[in-house]
Design a protein around this motif. Structure first.
Motif, PDB file in Angstrom:
ATOM      1  N   LYS A  96       0.830  -1.207   0.000  1.00  0.00           N
ATOM      2  CA  LYS A  96       0.000   0.000   0.000  1.00  0.00           C
ATOM      3  C   LYS A  96       0.864   1.255   0.000  1.00  0.00           C
ATOM      4  N   GLN A  97       1.989   1.207   0.705  1.00  0.00           N
ATOM      5  CA  GLN A  97       2.906   2.346   0.729  1.00  0.00           C
ATOM      6  C   GLN A  97       3.475   2.625  -0.662  1.00  0.00           C
ATOM      7  N   ILE A  98       3.735   1.573  -1.425  1.00  0.00           N
ATOM      8  CA  ILE A  98       4.322   1.726  -2.758  1.00  0.00           C
ATOM      9  C   ILE A  98       3.283   2.137  -3.796  1.00  0.00           C
ATOM     10  N   LEU A  99       2.128   1.467  -3.783  1.00  0.00           N
ATOM     11  CA  LEU A  99       1.133   1.647  -4.846  1.00  0.00           C
ATOM     12  C   LEU A  99      -0.048   2.533  -4.464  1.00  0.00           C
ATOM     13  N   GLY A 100      -0.213   2.794  -3.163  1.00  0.00           N
ATOM     14  CA  GLY A 100      -1.330   3.627  -2.731  1.00  0.00           C
ATOM     15  C   GLY A 100      -2.608   2.864  -2.472  1.00  0.00           C
ATOM     16  N   GLU A 143      -0.180  -4.684  -8.650  1.00  0.00           N
ATOM     17  CA  GLU A 143      -0.594  -3.638  -9.587  1.00  0.00           C
ATOM     18  C   GLU A 143      -1.690  -2.763  -8.994  1.00  0.00           C
ATOM     19  N   ASN A 144      -1.611  -1.463  -9.302  1.00  0.00           N
ATOM     20  CA  ASN A 144      -2.699  -0.530  -9.028  1.00  0.00           C
ATOM     21  C   ASN A 144      -3.397  -0.278 -10.358  1.00  0.00           C
ATOM     22  N   PRO A 145      -4.583  -0.849 -10.588  1.00  0.00           N
ATOM     23  CA  PRO A 145      -5.238  -0.721 -11.893  1.00  0.00           C
ATOM     24  C   PRO A 145      -5.703   0.695 -12.206  1.00  0.00           C
ATOM     25  N   VAL A 146      -5.837   1.537 -11.197  1.00  0.00           N
ATOM     26  CA  VAL A 146      -6.289   2.913 -11.422  1.00  0.00           C
ATOM     27  C   VAL A 146      -5.162   3.775 -11.973  1.00  0.00           C
ATOM     28  N   THR A 147      -3.979   3.670 -11.370  1.00  0.00           N
ATOM     29  CA  THR A 147      -2.843   4.491 -11.805  1.00  0.00           C
ATOM     30  C   THR A 147      -1.971   3.785 -12.838  1.00  0.00           C
ATOM     31  N   ALA A 148      -2.191   2.482 -13.042  1.00  0.00           N
ATOM     32  CA  ALA A 148      -1.383   1.651 -13.948  1.00  0.00           C
ATOM     33  C   ALA A 148       0.042   1.472 -13.445  1.00  0.00           C
ATOM     34  N   ARG A 149       0.294   1.800 -12.187  1.00  0.00           N
ATOM     35  CA  ARG A 149       1.621   1.576 -11.623  1.00  0.00           C
ATOM     36  C   ARG A 149       1.723   0.142 -11.112  1.00  0.00           C
ATOM     37  N   MET A 150       2.911  -0.425 -11.243  1.00  0.00           N
ATOM     38  CA  MET A 150       3.140  -1.806 -10.840  1.00  0.00           C
ATOM     39  C   MET A 150       4.491  -1.930 -10.157  1.00  0.00           C
TER      40      MET A 150
END
Length: 207
Positions: free
Chosen positions: A80-84, A104-111
């Motif tokens: 959660k700290q990394i991806l929010g 993966e965070n599907p909202v921000t597309a960050r992985m």
């Protein structure tokens, strides 16, 4: 694909990068290396460290990488700290260098991907020596959690990989994949994520 890659990325890697690129950039972008991919070592058996790689002081036991990164690399709070967001890790079964996991965070597309380089046991030596100068490319030595590491990226605007030597023959790779035009320093953020992984692994062996 970067010169550091030992083998081509598996289908899952291509799919992951396609997801990022489709939502962020109209131009095709070469997929990043998985956290544990390295340049070809050759047929000769070499005992690490070699090729200029630093020796690891106070090494962790190789057994620290005996589990799967989905279960042992990051706590839910660290993810959660990394991806929010809270996210469940998904194994990448196509990575030949060792067990690998993706969050993966599907909202921000960050992985974030974490891989244990356990197949060949070359440690940090597998990505040495340093490549020649290449404009716009990152290859930077650093320390992560008290251990030698190297940050690599061909397109640091949206992805970076940090390999950390936990012992002369053991390494963990952390890759952070963001968006093209991301305002943050992706390699710096990857180093911070790698530090969380090292902290978690050290606690497992009482360090």
């Amino acid at each position: 694909m970067t010169r550091l890659a030992r083998s081509a990325a598996g289908p899952s890697t291509v799919l992951l990068i396609a997801t990022v690129v489709a939502g962020c950039s109209p131009a095709p972008v070469s997929p990043p290396p998985s956290p544990t991919t390295t340049r070809t070592i050759g047929l000769a058996t070499r005992v690490p460290p070699y090729a200029g790689a630093p020796a690891v002081r106070d090494p962790l036991p190789f057994t620290v990488l005996s589990g799967h990164p989905c279960a042992t690399a990051l706590t839910p709070a660290q993810v959660k700290q990394i991806l929010g967001i809270e996210a469940t890790g998904k194994p990448d079964r196509n990575e030949p260098a060792g067990p690998t996991c993706l969050w993966e965070n599907p909202v921000t597309a960050r992985m974030v991907r974490v891989g244990y380089a356990t197949t060949h046991r070359q440690g940090l030596s597998a990505i040495y020596p340093a490549p020649g100068p290449d404009e716009g490319r990152v290859w930077r030595e650093l320390m992560v959690g008290g251990y030698p590491a190297v940050a690599t990226a061909e397109d640091p605007e949206w992805y970076c990989t940090v390999m950390v030597g936990l012992a002369d023959d053991a390494a963990v790779g952390v890759a952070l994949i963001g968006r093209v035009g991301d305002t943050r320093d992706v390699c710096a953020a990857t180093g911070q994520s790698a530090d969380l992984v090292v902290t978690t692994l050290r606690k497992q062996v009482g360090r």
